[in-house]
Design an enzyme around this catalytic site. Structure first.
Site, short mmCIF file in Angstrom:
data_model
loop_
_atom_site.label_atom_id
_atom_site.label_comp_id
_atom_site.label_asym_id
_atom_site.label_seq_id
_atom_site.Cartn_x
_atom_site.Cartn_y
_atom_site.Cartn_z
N HIS A 217 0.82 -1.22 0.00
CA HIS A 217 0.00 0.00 0.00
C HIS A 217 0.85 1.27 0.00
O HIS A 217 0.37 2.35 -0.33
CB HIS A 217 -1.01 -0.01 1.16
N ASP B 224 -0.05 -7.66 1.50
CA ASP B 224 0.44 -6.28 1.54
C ASP B 224 1.97 -6.27 1.53
O ASP B 224 2.62 -5.90 2.51
CB ASP B 224 -0.12 -5.59 2.78
N SER C 130 3.88 2.29 8.48
CA SER C 130 3.60 1.27 7.48
C SER C 130 4.84 0.89 6.68
O SER C 130 5.67 1.72 6.35
CB SER C 130 2.55 1.76 6.50
#
Length: 281
Positions: A96, A139, A234
Protein backbone atom coordinates in the site's frame (compact mmCIF):
# COMPACT_ATOMS: atom_id res chain seq x y z
CA UNK A 1 -15.37 3.79 15.63
CA UNK A 2 -12.39 5.07 13.68
CA UNK A 3 -9.93 2.75 11.97
CA UNK A 4 -6.81 3.40 9.92
CA UNK A 5 -3.95 2.00 7.83
CA UNK A 6 -0.65 2.15 9.55
CA UNK A 7 1.44 3.49 7.16
CA UNK A 8 1.62 2.23 10.35
CA UNK A 9 -2.84 4.71 8.09
CA UNK A 10 -5.70 7.13 8.12
CA UNK A 11 -8.94 7.15 9.99
CA UNK A 12 -12.26 6.55 8.28
CA UNK A 13 -15.57 6.12 10.07
CA UNK A 14 -17.13 2.76 9.18
CA UNK A 15 -19.39 0.22 10.82
CA UNK A 16 -18.75 -3.14 9.16
CA UNK A 17 -14.98 -3.04 8.77
CA UNK A 18 -11.87 -0.92 9.09
CA UNK A 19 -11.20 0.03 5.46
CA UNK A 20 -12.80 1.58 2.41
CA UNK A 21 -10.27 0.21 -0.02
CA UNK A 22 -9.60 2.31 -3.11
CA UNK A 23 -12.04 5.01 -1.94
CA UNK A 24 -9.60 5.94 0.78
CA UNK A 25 -6.07 7.24 0.21
CA UNK A 26 -3.38 6.40 2.72
CA UNK A 27 -1.13 9.12 1.37
CA UNK A 28 -3.62 11.99 1.58
CA UNK A 29 -4.95 10.97 4.99
CA UNK A 30 -1.74 9.84 6.65
CA UNK A 31 1.48 9.88 4.65
CA UNK A 32 1.54 13.46 3.38
CA UNK A 33 0.56 15.15 6.68
CA UNK A 34 3.04 13.04 8.67
CA UNK A 35 5.83 13.55 6.14
CA UNK A 36 5.36 17.32 6.21
CA UNK A 37 5.38 17.35 10.03
CA UNK A 38 8.66 15.43 10.12
CA UNK A 39 10.24 17.64 7.49
CA UNK A 40 9.46 20.78 9.50
CA UNK A 41 10.75 19.22 12.73
CA UNK A 42 13.99 18.00 11.15
CA UNK A 43 14.69 21.30 9.47
CA UNK A 44 13.94 23.17 12.68
CA UNK A 45 16.45 20.94 14.48
CA UNK A 46 18.87 21.22 11.56
CA UNK A 47 19.00 17.79 11.17
CA UNK A 48 1.66 6.60 11.06
CA UNK A 49 5.67 6.85 14.70
CA UNK A 50 6.07 4.26 17.37
CA UNK A 51 3.69 5.08 20.23
CA UNK A 52 5.24 4.79 23.69
CA UNK A 53 8.53 3.53 22.31
CA UNK A 54 12.07 4.76 22.69
CA UNK A 55 14.47 6.61 20.35
CA UNK A 56 16.83 4.36 18.40
CA UNK A 57 20.61 4.97 18.42
CA UNK A 58 22.19 5.07 14.96
CA UNK A 59 23.23 1.55 13.93
CA UNK A 60 20.94 -0.41 16.26
CA UNK A 61 18.71 -1.39 13.34
CA UNK A 62 21.01 -1.03 10.31
CA UNK A 63 18.48 -2.77 8.06
CA UNK A 64 15.83 -0.08 8.62
CA UNK A 65 15.05 1.99 5.52
CA UNK A 66 13.01 5.18 5.45
CA UNK A 67 10.85 5.86 2.39
CA UNK A 68 10.09 9.37 1.17
CA UNK A 69 7.26 8.83 -1.32
CA UNK A 70 6.86 11.01 -4.42
CA UNK A 71 3.27 10.83 -5.66
CA UNK A 72 1.73 10.74 -9.13
CA UNK A 73 -0.74 13.54 -8.54
CA UNK A 74 1.23 16.15 -6.57
CA UNK A 75 4.79 17.46 -6.86
CA UNK A 76 5.15 19.72 -3.85
CA UNK A 77 4.26 17.22 -1.08
CA UNK A 78 5.72 13.83 -0.23
CA UNK A 79 4.32 10.88 1.71
CA UNK A 80 6.23 8.40 3.88
CA UNK A 81 6.64 4.73 4.83
CA UNK A 82 9.26 2.35 6.13
CA UNK A 83 11.08 -0.59 4.54
CA UNK A 84 13.83 -3.11 5.29
CA UNK A 85 17.09 -3.80 3.47
CA UNK A 86 17.37 -7.39 2.16
CA UNK A 87 20.42 -7.28 -0.12
CA UNK A 88 22.72 -4.74 -1.73
CA UNK A 89 20.00 -3.99 -4.32
CA UNK A 90 16.68 -5.08 -2.79
CA UNK A 91 14.44 -3.73 -0.04
CA UNK A 92 11.05 -4.86 1.27
CA UNK A 93 7.98 -2.77 2.12
CA UNK A 94 4.17 -2.82 2.19
CA UNK A 95 2.29 -2.82 -1.12
CA UNK A 96 0.00 0.00 0.00
CA UNK A 97 3.01 2.33 0.25
CA UNK A 98 3.32 2.19 -3.56
CA UNK A 99 -0.33 3.07 -4.24
CA UNK A 100 -0.45 6.33 -6.27
CA UNK A 101 3.35 6.66 -6.04
CA UNK A 102 5.79 7.40 -8.87
CA UNK A 103 9.10 7.13 -6.99
CA UNK A 104 10.62 6.23 -3.63
CA UNK A 105 13.61 7.97 -2.09
CA UNK A 106 15.15 5.26 0.07
CA UNK A 107 16.98 6.53 3.16
CA UNK A 108 19.67 4.23 4.61
CA UNK A 109 21.68 4.66 7.81
CA UNK A 110 19.76 7.60 9.24
CA UNK A 111 17.82 8.36 12.40
CA UNK A 112 15.76 10.95 10.51
CA UNK A 113 13.67 10.69 7.35
CA UNK A 114 14.19 13.95 5.48
CA UNK A 115 17.81 14.69 6.40
CA UNK A 116 20.99 12.64 6.66
CA UNK A 117 21.90 9.14 5.57
CA UNK A 118 22.47 7.60 2.15
CA UNK A 119 19.62 8.51 -0.20
CA UNK A 120 18.75 6.59 -3.37
CA UNK A 121 15.81 7.10 -5.73
CA UNK A 122 13.94 4.17 -7.28
CA UNK A 123 10.76 3.67 -9.29
CA UNK A 124 11.40 -0.05 -9.80
CA UNK A 125 8.80 -1.51 -7.44
CA UNK A 126 7.05 -4.87 -7.76
CA UNK A 127 3.84 -5.30 -5.80
CA UNK A 128 2.62 -8.78 -4.90
CA UNK A 129 0.27 -9.94 -7.69
CA UNK A 130 -2.48 -10.78 -5.19
CA UNK A 131 -2.34 -7.47 -3.30
CA UNK A 132 -5.90 -6.46 -2.39
CA UNK A 133 -6.35 -2.84 -1.23
CA UNK A 134 -9.89 -3.54 -0.04
CA UNK A 135 -8.86 -5.95 2.73
CA UNK A 136 -5.06 -5.46 2.82
CA UNK A 137 -4.32 -9.10 2.01
CA UNK A 138 -0.83 -9.73 0.53
CA UNK A 139 0.44 -6.28 1.54
CA UNK A 140 3.99 -6.88 0.27
CA UNK A 141 6.26 -5.20 -2.29
CA UNK A 142 9.89 -5.48 -3.43
CA UNK A 143 11.97 -2.39 -4.27
CA UNK A 144 14.90 -2.73 -6.67
CA UNK A 145 17.49 0.00 -6.22
CA UNK A 146 21.11 0.93 -6.89
CA UNK A 147 23.86 -0.92 -5.04
CA UNK A 148 24.17 -0.09 -1.33
CA UNK A 149 27.50 -0.68 0.38
CA UNK A 150 27.20 -2.33 3.80
CA UNK A 151 28.86 -0.79 6.86
CA UNK A 152 28.26 -0.48 10.61
CA UNK A 153 25.03 1.52 10.12
CA UNK A 154 23.77 -0.11 6.88
CA UNK A 155 23.37 -3.88 6.66
CA UNK A 156 20.63 -6.35 5.66
CA UNK A 157 18.09 -8.18 7.78
CA UNK A 158 17.86 -11.98 7.70
CA UNK A 159 14.66 -13.63 6.49
CA UNK A 160 13.26 -16.61 8.48
CA UNK A 161 14.14 -19.27 5.91
CA UNK A 162 14.98 -21.76 8.67
CA UNK A 163 11.73 -21.01 10.51
CA UNK A 164 9.30 -21.26 7.60
CA UNK A 165 6.81 -23.27 9.70
CA UNK A 166 7.15 -21.17 12.84
CA UNK A 167 4.10 -19.04 13.73
CA UNK A 168 6.19 -17.17 16.36
CA UNK A 169 3.19 -17.29 18.72
CA UNK A 170 3.97 -15.68 22.08
CA UNK A 171 7.32 -14.35 20.92
CA UNK A 172 8.32 -10.75 21.62
CA UNK A 173 9.48 -8.77 18.60
CA UNK A 174 10.60 -5.21 17.84
CA UNK A 175 8.90 -2.81 15.43
CA UNK A 176 10.43 0.49 14.35
CA UNK A 177 9.43 3.52 12.34
CA UNK A 178 9.13 7.27 11.86
CA UNK A 179 5.38 7.43 12.52
CA UNK A 180 3.42 9.27 15.19
CA UNK A 181 4.41 8.73 18.82
CA UNK A 182 1.07 9.77 20.34
CA UNK A 183 -2.64 9.67 19.51
CA UNK A 184 -3.14 13.09 21.07
CA UNK A 185 0.06 14.88 20.01
CA UNK A 186 0.58 14.77 16.22
CA UNK A 187 3.64 17.03 16.45
CA UNK A 188 6.23 15.37 18.71
CA UNK A 189 9.36 17.27 19.68
CA UNK A 190 11.60 14.39 18.57
CA UNK A 191 11.37 13.36 14.88
CA UNK A 192 13.87 10.49 15.13
CA UNK A 193 13.40 6.78 14.48
CA UNK A 194 11.75 4.94 17.37
CA UNK A 195 11.15 1.30 18.38
CA UNK A 196 8.66 -0.69 20.46
CA UNK A 197 8.44 -4.26 21.80
CA UNK A 198 5.31 -6.16 20.71
CA UNK A 199 4.13 -9.71 21.41
CA UNK A 200 2.86 -12.02 18.67
CA UNK A 201 -0.70 -13.27 19.29
CA UNK A 202 -2.79 -15.93 17.58
CA UNK A 203 -4.79 -15.17 14.45
CA UNK A 204 -7.83 -16.58 16.25
CA UNK A 205 -7.58 -13.78 18.78
CA UNK A 206 -6.82 -11.14 16.16
CA UNK A 207 -9.68 -12.06 13.81
CA UNK A 208 -12.18 -11.09 16.52
CA UNK A 209 -11.06 -7.48 16.04
CA UNK A 210 -10.48 -7.65 12.25
CA UNK A 211 -12.92 -10.24 10.84
CA UNK A 212 -12.43 -9.11 7.23
CA UNK A 213 -8.68 -8.63 7.26
CA UNK A 214 -6.98 -11.45 9.14
CA UNK A 215 -6.03 -14.50 7.07
CA UNK A 216 -3.31 -17.13 7.39
CA UNK A 217 -0.75 -14.76 5.83
CA UNK A 218 -1.46 -12.14 8.52
CA UNK A 219 0.62 -11.87 11.70
CA UNK A 220 -0.79 -9.92 14.65
CA UNK A 221 0.79 -8.40 17.73
CA UNK A 222 -0.39 -6.95 20.99
CA UNK A 223 1.34 -4.65 23.45
CA UNK A 224 0.51 -2.93 26.73
CA UNK A 225 -1.74 0.12 26.50
CA UNK A 226 0.33 3.10 25.36
CA UNK A 227 2.85 1.10 23.27
CA UNK A 228 2.38 0.14 19.61
CA UNK A 229 2.99 0.95 15.98
CA UNK A 230 1.09 3.98 14.71
CA UNK A 231 0.33 6.33 11.84
CA UNK A 232 3.38 6.56 9.56
CA UNK A 233 5.03 3.23 10.44
CA UNK A 234 3.60 1.27 7.48
CA UNK A 235 5.99 -0.89 5.51
CA UNK A 236 8.53 -1.08 8.31
CA UNK A 237 9.90 -4.36 9.69
CA UNK A 238 8.86 -6.46 12.68
CA UNK A 239 11.99 -8.25 13.89
CA UNK A 240 12.45 -11.17 16.29
CA UNK A 241 15.57 -12.46 18.02
CA UNK A 242 18.70 -10.61 19.08
CA UNK A 243 22.13 -9.69 17.80
CA UNK A 244 23.25 -11.23 14.50
CA UNK A 245 20.44 -13.82 14.70
CA UNK A 246 17.62 -11.31 14.27
CA UNK A 247 15.08 -12.19 11.58
CA UNK A 248 12.24 -10.20 10.05
CA UNK A 249 8.89 -11.85 10.69
CA UNK A 250 6.45 -9.12 9.60
CA UNK A 251 5.80 -5.97 7.57
CA UNK A 252 3.68 -3.25 9.20
CA UNK A 253 0.30 -3.26 7.46
CA UNK A 254 -2.72 -2.10 9.50
CA UNK A 255 -3.86 -0.89 12.91
CA UNK A 256 -6.99 0.18 14.71
CA UNK A 257 -7.34 3.80 15.77
CA UNK A 258 -6.11 4.82 18.30
CA UNK A 259 -2.64 3.53 18.55
CA UNK A 260 -2.41 3.79 22.34
CA UNK A 261 -5.58 1.85 23.15
CA UNK A 262 -4.08 -1.63 23.35
CA UNK A 263 -5.71 -3.13 20.23
CA UNK A 264 -3.95 -5.72 18.04
CA UNK A 265 -1.98 -4.53 15.02
CA UNK A 266 -1.63 -6.40 11.73
CA UNK A 267 1.46 -7.31 9.72
CA UNK A 268 2.12 -9.22 6.52
CA UNK A 269 3.54 -12.56 7.69
CA UNK A 270 6.98 -12.97 6.10
CA UNK A 271 6.97 -16.78 6.14
CA UNK A 272 3.85 -16.80 3.95
CA UNK A 273 5.66 -14.85 1.24
CA UNK A 274 9.16 -16.36 1.41
CA UNK A 275 9.10 -18.05 -2.05
CA UNK A 276 7.87 -14.85 -3.72
CA UNK A 277 10.42 -12.65 -1.92
CA UNK A 278 13.40 -14.98 -2.36
CA UNK A 279 12.76 -15.40 -6.09
CA UNK A 280 13.16 -11.62 -6.49
CA UNK A 281 16.36 -11.07 -4.51
Amino acid sequence: MKWNWLVFLAAVAVEAGPFKGSQWSYHESVGIPRSEQLKKLELAANSTRIVGGTPVPLGRHPFMVGLVIHLNYVDWYTSMCGASLLTHTRSLTAAHCWDDARMFTLVFGSQTLHTGGLRIDSDDVEVHPDWNPDNLHNDVAIIRHDWVQFNNVISPIILPTEDANNDFLGMWAVAMGYGRISDTNPNPANPELREANLQVISNEECVQRYPNNVVSSTLCTLAPVGINTCVGDSGGPLVAGSGPDRVQIGIVSFVVWGCEDGFPHGFARITSFLPWILSRQ
